[in-house]
Design a protein around this motif. Sequence first.
Motif, mmCIF file in Angstrom:
data_model
loop_
_atom_site.group_PDB
_atom_site.id
_atom_site.type_symbol
_atom_site.label_atom_id
_atom_site.label_comp_id
_atom_site.label_asym_id
_atom_site.label_seq_id
_atom_site.Cartn_x
_atom_site.Cartn_y
_atom_site.Cartn_z
ATOM 1 N N GLN A 1 -6.730 8.918 -9.435
ATOM 2 C CA GLN A 1 -5.692 8.371 -8.552
ATOM 3 C C GLN A 1 -5.909 6.887 -8.278
ATOM 4 O O GLN A 1 -7.041 6.403 -8.226
ATOM 5 N N CYS A 2 -4.803 6.184 -8.087
ATOM 6 C CA CYS A 2 -4.815 4.787 -7.674
ATOM 7 C C CYS A 2 -4.130 4.753 -6.299
ATOM 8 O O CYS A 2 -2.908 4.801 -6.204
ATOM 9 N N ILE A 3 -4.943 4.718 -5.257
ATOM 10 C CA ILE A 3 -4.452 4.900 -3.896
ATOM 11 C C ILE A 3 -4.080 3.564 -3.274
ATOM 12 O O ILE A 3 -4.910 2.658 -3.145
ATOM 13 N N SER A 4 -2.831 3.440 -2.889
ATOM 14 C CA SER A 4 -2.348 2.223 -2.269
ATOM 15 C C SER A 4 -2.792 2.156 -0.808
ATOM 16 O O SER A 4 -2.338 2.947 0.013
ATOM 17 N N ALA A 5 -3.701 1.227 -0.518
ATOM 18 C CA ALA A 5 -4.176 1.023 0.855
ATOM 19 C C ALA A 5 -3.569 -0.276 1.344
ATOM 20 O O ALA A 5 -4.199 -1.330 1.340
ATOM 21 N N SER A 6 -2.302 -0.186 1.770
ATOM 22 C CA SER A 6 -1.538 -1.421 1.966
ATOM 23 C C SER A 6 -0.698 -1.422 3.232
ATOM 24 O O SER A 6 0.180 -2.282 3.390
ATOM 25 N N GLY A 7 -0.909 -0.475 4.130
ATOM 26 C CA GLY A 7 -0.093 -0.411 5.329
ATOM 27 C C GLY A 7 1.365 -0.159 5.045
ATOM 28 O O GLY A 7 2.227 -0.492 5.847
ATOM 29 N N GLY A 8 1.642 0.426 3.866
ATOM 30 C CA GLY A 8 3.017 0.698 3.476
ATOM 31 C C GLY A 8 3.674 -0.438 2.720
ATOM 32 O O GLY A 8 4.837 -0.332 2.327
ATOM 33 N N TYR A 9 2.929 -1.524 2.507
ATOM 34 C CA TYR A 9 3.494 -2.632 1.726
ATOM 35 C C TYR A 9 3.887 -2.167 0.332
ATOM 36 O O TYR A 9 4.901 -2.592 -0.204
#
Length: 258
Positions: free
Chosen positions: A247-255
Amino acid sequence: MSQVEKPRTLDGKIAIVTGASRGIGKAIAFDLASRGAKVVITYSSDRSKQPVEELIAEIESKAKSSAVGIQCNLQHVSAPQQIVDASVKAFGKDIDILVNNAATISDKFVQDITPEHFEEVFNLNVRAPLLMVLAVLPHLRRPGRIISISSVGAREGYPGIGTYAASKAALEGYTRSWAVELGLDGTTVNTVNPGPVASAMLDQVDPKTVDSQKQKTPIEHRVGTAEEIAEIVAFLAEPRSSWVTGQCISASGGYHTY
């Protein structure tokens, strides 16, 4: 560093975190240590020696764990084995967690990209993680955890960072393939893709670009913190993430949500 007490979910584990003298890497190293892991911290320059020594002292006094620092240049093909040898010397033959964090950003538009610039970025951002995995595998205590730090830039175009973005996209490709190749014994391979995070690297980005990114971030219209990224890395390092791989998990605050 955060003084919130962490559950000791990684007691007995050995972790390597590359590029951990500052920013996200530093937060990851401290967080893993706070959960009980013994940590090998890599850094590249003489000016990082004191910050690493201070981080080690903080890990020993506040996280109640152990850490060692090793200075090396991950642009060199010999560095990964040097790091693994230092880990074995300090903590024994087993390695449980590898966090590929060390990276360099690109600042060139397409017409300015030279072979030398391409090589500099890809050697550190892509080749070094590959060579780190190859060096760690003979010592990896199964089921192991391999975690790489990518970027939302791997999936969205921004002016002037094409080589960096391409390198992070390559790292995502490796992540998915390694997850398939290494998963039979329970080893997981994942990538964390931070959005804009307060760091020395973000300081190199045009403030107008950062302001625009903040406005597009649903959570509080702000940039993230290194500690918020470290929490996600810690989850992926723990036994409870055993069903998450490739998995490539987006840790972006929803950006970015993908």
